[in-house]
Design an enzyme around this catalytic site. Structure first.
Site, PDB file in Angstrom:
ATOM      1  N   HIS A  28     -46.055  34.719 -10.822  1.00 23.19           N
ATOM      2  CA  HIS A  28     -44.955  35.141 -11.248  1.00 23.19           C
ATOM      3  C   HIS A  28     -44.502  34.075 -12.262  1.00 23.19           C
ATOM      4  CE1 HIS A  28     -40.556  36.544 -11.483  1.00 23.19           C
ATOM      5  NE2 HIS A  28     -40.157  35.396 -11.600  1.00 23.19           N
ATOM      6  N   GLU A  29     -44.678  32.933 -11.850  1.00 26.79           N
ATOM      7  CA  GLU A  29     -44.139  31.437 -12.381  1.00 26.79           C
ATOM      8  C   GLU A  29     -45.092  30.996 -13.349  1.00 26.79           C
ATOM      9  OE1 GLU A  29     -41.179  30.292 -11.973  1.00 26.79           O
ATOM     10  OE2 GLU A  29     -40.752  31.559 -10.295  1.00 26.79           O
ATOM     11  N   HIS A  32     -44.085  32.928 -16.596  1.00 19.72           N
ATOM     12  CA  HIS A  32     -43.121  32.157 -17.324  1.00 19.72           C
ATOM     13  C   HIS A  32     -43.494  31.191 -18.069  1.00 19.72           C
ATOM     14  CE1 HIS A  32     -39.711  34.603 -15.642  1.00 19.72           C
ATOM     15  NE2 HIS A  32     -39.915  33.981 -14.506  1.00 19.72           N
TER      16      HIS A  32
END
Length: 205
Positions: A28-29, A32
């Protein structure tokens, strides 16, 4: 209830859930950071965040909360909005939940089409559930979550500005944690409903 309660009652489930959570949060990170990097913002790369290494993304306090309280968070990816613009910020915010949805779809396809043992079923079903939870939860329009950043990009002069100003306040983090904790029943119902839809769609419901 945190993950630690499983450590003595069901150690295998603890290990599977913990690993699935750590890897899913890292993806997820990374999503980003990778998106911001590709769109021209060098800030995440300078911070060492364009990596799938979970150690670069885990937040000590967020991990402790996860173990003891049942919810937590990873370190936010630093980005410079001046390098991204309005729509760049939207794509950076959306990249995290999209990555979790893609993992959930992959897990669902494997569940549907692979011959499964009880262990592989447990692993894939856990990965599916966790990533649906991460995607739906992060899309909620709560400040500091991705849903809030998406709204801020779509409505920059009205609601978006108010959300950004709130996030800059020193008390915002604590207040958001309180909101999430108090709203756990409602948030849990929303996430559970979406997870049920997904499982029904793939024939697991």
């Amino acid at each position: 209830m945190g993950l630690l309660s499983l450590l003595t009652s069901n150690p295998l489930a603890f290990v599977i859930i913990a690993l699935a959570l750590v890897l899913s949060l890292a993806v997820h990170e990374f999503a980003h950071a990778y998106t911001a990097d590709r769109l021209g913002d060098p800030t995440p790369r300078r911070a060492g965040r364009v990596t799938l290494n979970p150690l670069a993304h885990l937040d000590p306090f967020g991990t402790i909360l996860l173990l003891f309280a049942g919810f937590g968070f990873a370190k936010p990816v630093p980005v410079n909005g001046n390098n991204l613009g309005r729509w760049g910020m939207l794509w950076v915010a959306a990249a995290g939940p999209i990555s979790n949805l893609l993992i959930a779809v992959l897990a669902a396809l494997l569940l549907k089409f692979l011959p499964l043992t009880s262990l592989t079923y447990l692993v894939l079903n856990t990965v599916l559930g966790i990533n649906v939870v991460l995607a739906v939860f992060n899309l909620l329009p709560i400040p500091l979550l991705d849903g809030s950043r998406i709204i801020a990009a779509i409505f920059p002069r009205t609601l978006g500005r108010a959300l950004m100003e709130f996030e800059m306040q020193p008390y915002s983090f604590i207040l958001v944690l309180v909101i999430i904790y108090l709203g756990r029943p409602v948030i849990g119902n929303v996430v559970g409903t979406v997870q049920g839809w997904v499982q029904t769609l793939i024939g697991l419901g």
